[in-house]
Every structure is written in structure tokens, then in C-alpha cells.
Design a protein around this motif. Structure first.
Motif, PDB file in Angstrom:
ATOM      1  N   ALA A  77     -46.706  36.574  43.785  1.00 30.32           N
ATOM      2  CA  ALA A  77     -45.379  36.961  43.271  1.00 30.32           C
ATOM      3  C   ALA A  77     -44.934  38.334  43.763  1.00 30.32           C
ATOM      4  N   GLY A  78     -45.845  39.271  43.914  1.00 26.52           N
ATOM      5  CA  GLY A  78     -45.492  40.602  44.396  1.00 26.52           C
ATOM      6  C   GLY A  78     -45.023  40.615  45.837  1.00 26.52           C
ATOM      7  N   ARG A  79     -45.376  39.603  46.603  1.00 26.47           N
ATOM      8  CA  ARG A  79     -44.957  39.523  48.008  1.00 26.47           C
ATOM      9  C   ARG A  79     -43.578  38.895  48.152  1.00 26.47           C
ATOM     10  N   GLY A  80     -43.081  38.254  47.096  1.00 27.34           N
ATOM     11  CA  GLY A  80     -41.806  37.554  47.209  1.00 27.34           C
ATOM     12  C   GLY A  80     -40.989  37.598  45.943  1.00 27.34           C
ATOM     13  N   PRO A  81     -40.309  38.708  45.684  1.00 26.11           N
ATOM     14  CA  PRO A  81     -39.551  38.831  44.441  1.00 26.11           C
ATOM     15  C   PRO A  81     -38.188  38.138  44.439  1.00 26.11           C
ATOM     16  N   ASP A  82     -37.704  37.656  45.608  1.00 22.58           N
ATOM     17  CA  ASP A  82     -36.341  37.143  45.680  1.00 22.58           C
ATOM     18  C   ASP A  82     -36.189  35.679  45.289  1.00 22.58           C
ATOM     19  N   ALA A  83     -37.186  34.862  45.532  1.00 23.66           N
ATOM     20  CA  ALA A  83     -37.113  33.437  45.180  1.00 23.66           C
ATOM     21  C   ALA A  83     -38.505  32.828  45.289  1.00 23.66           C
ATOM     22  N   GLN A  84     -38.716  31.727  44.573  1.00 27.28           N
ATOM     23  CA  GLN A  84     -39.963  30.975  44.667  1.00 27.28           C
ATOM     24  C   GLN A  84     -39.637  29.498  44.781  1.00 27.28           C
ATOM     25  N   GLY A  85     -40.509  28.782  45.495  1.00 25.19           N
ATOM     26  CA  GLY A  85     -40.352  27.349  45.618  1.00 25.19           C
ATOM     27  C   GLY A  85     -41.690  26.689  45.834  1.00 25.19           C
ATOM     28  N   ALA A  86     -41.784  25.424  45.459  1.00 25.02           N
ATOM     29  CA  ALA A  86     -43.016  24.667  45.656  1.00 25.02           C
ATOM     30  C   ALA A  86     -42.662  23.217  45.967  1.00 25.02           C
ATOM     31  N   TRP A  87     -43.560  22.576  46.667  1.00 26.84           N
ATOM     32  CA  TRP A  87     -43.417  21.168  47.026  1.00 26.84           C
ATOM     33  C   TRP A  87     -44.816  20.557  47.013  1.00 26.84           C
ATOM     34  N   ALA A  88     -44.919  19.355  46.478  1.00 23.75           N
ATOM     35  CA  ALA A  88     -46.194  18.632  46.501  1.00 23.75           C
ATOM     36  C   ALA A  88     -45.911  17.152  46.680  1.00 23.75           C
TER      37      ALA A  88
END
Length: 168
Positions: A28-39
Motif C-alpha cells: 500500500a505504501g508504494r501505491g497510494p493513488d489506486a488499488q486493483g486486483a484480478w483473479a
């Protein structure tokens, strides 16, 4: 720098969505602007975005082409974007937009694993090719962007931008 992470189950089991969320949380500290996941089935990818270019703001990752069964997470910056766009367009595989993730995805689609040698810049990425049943990971020749992994033969392959994430 953004964060990327993923899992590939080698034992035929499905990816645990909670494990993928824990990996993303460790980044999370490396990417504060957005998060996404796919499985899907035995593969999962996660991305934590840190937007450093105008194109990055338009990206949504993991980046997918469902029709081609491709999913990608990318951390980096391409320095030869215009050249790659021209080459791909003239080869009949034009990118749908000018984001780095889309250019890398189309580069893989056109050149396969040889695409990594054509990319100039600092980057790390992982691409799930559902048709080939493989996960392809690469990083720039100088190793400017980190890519750590953990492999349990016959069970699991996990990777991430930070060493804590594969063990999350």
C-alpha cells in the motif's frame, strides 16, 4: 513507484482472494493513488498505483484483454513509447490507448516473451497468459524496479515489488 504482486497456484487450486488482498496491503505504501486486483482460477494479480505520468492516471490495473486471455500488472515507465506504438500499429497490433500497460500487453501479444528486450525504461511487470497457461515476469535490464519472488515447487509461485508481500 507503484507496487505489483501476484500468485500462481501450481497445485490446481484457486487463488485465495484474501491472500491477494494481504499482498496488496503489504504494498500500500508504494501505491497510494489506486488499488486493483484480478483473479481467475489459479492465478491472481494485484496493483497499487502511484501515478507519475499523465498516462498513468488513465490506467486501470490489473490491465486486461479478456478476449486474448491476458492480464498484466506493470510498474515502471517506458522511454520508447512512440517507437513501440508505431511498430505495433504497422504490425497490425495497435495499442487501444497510449498507456504503458496497454503498450506492454500488446508488445507481449505481438512478440511474446521477446517483448521485454524491446522495452526501454525502468520497469517490472507480470503477465498472465491464460491461453498458454503461464505467468511471464520481467524487469528492465538494470533492475531499477524491484521484483521479488517465492516458489514452492508444485504448490505456489508468488511475486511482488517488496519482499514482505509474497509472504503476506
Amino acid at each position: 513507484m507503484s507496487g505489483i504482486a501476484g500468485l500462481l497456484r501450481l497445485d490446481g487450486g484457486p487463488v485465495d482472494a484474501a491472500a491477494l488482498r494481504r499482498m496488496a496491503g503489504a504494498l500500500a505504501g508504494r501505491g497510494p493513488d489506486a488499488q486493483g486486483a484480478w483473479a481467475e482460477g489459479g492465478a491472481g494479480l494485484a496493483h497499487c498505483a502511484f501515478w507519475t505520468t499523465p498516462e498513468a492516471r488513465r490506467e486501470s490495473q490489473p490491465h486486461r484483454d479478456a478476449g486474448a486471455a491476458l492480464a498484466l500488472v506493470f510498474d515502471g515507465r517506458l522511454d520508447n513509447r512512440e517507437e513501440l506504438i508505431r511498430q505495433l500499429a504497422s504490425a497490425g497490433c495497435p495499442p487501444r490507448d497510449d498507456t504503458d500497460a496497454e503498450i506492454v500487453l500488446r508488445s507481449y501479444q505481438h512478440w511474446g516473451e521477446g517483448c521485454a528486450a524491446r522495452l526501454l525504461g525502468d520497469f517490472a511487470f507480470a503477465l498472465r497468459d491464460g491461453r498458454q497457461g503461464r505467468l511471464f515476469c520481467a524487469r528492465d535490464i538494470f533492475g531499477a524496479r524491484p521484483l521479488y519472488y517465492h516458489h514452492r515447487p508444485g504448490q505456489l509461485f508468488a511475486f511482488a515489488s517488496a519482499p514482505a508481500a509474497p509472504f503476506a
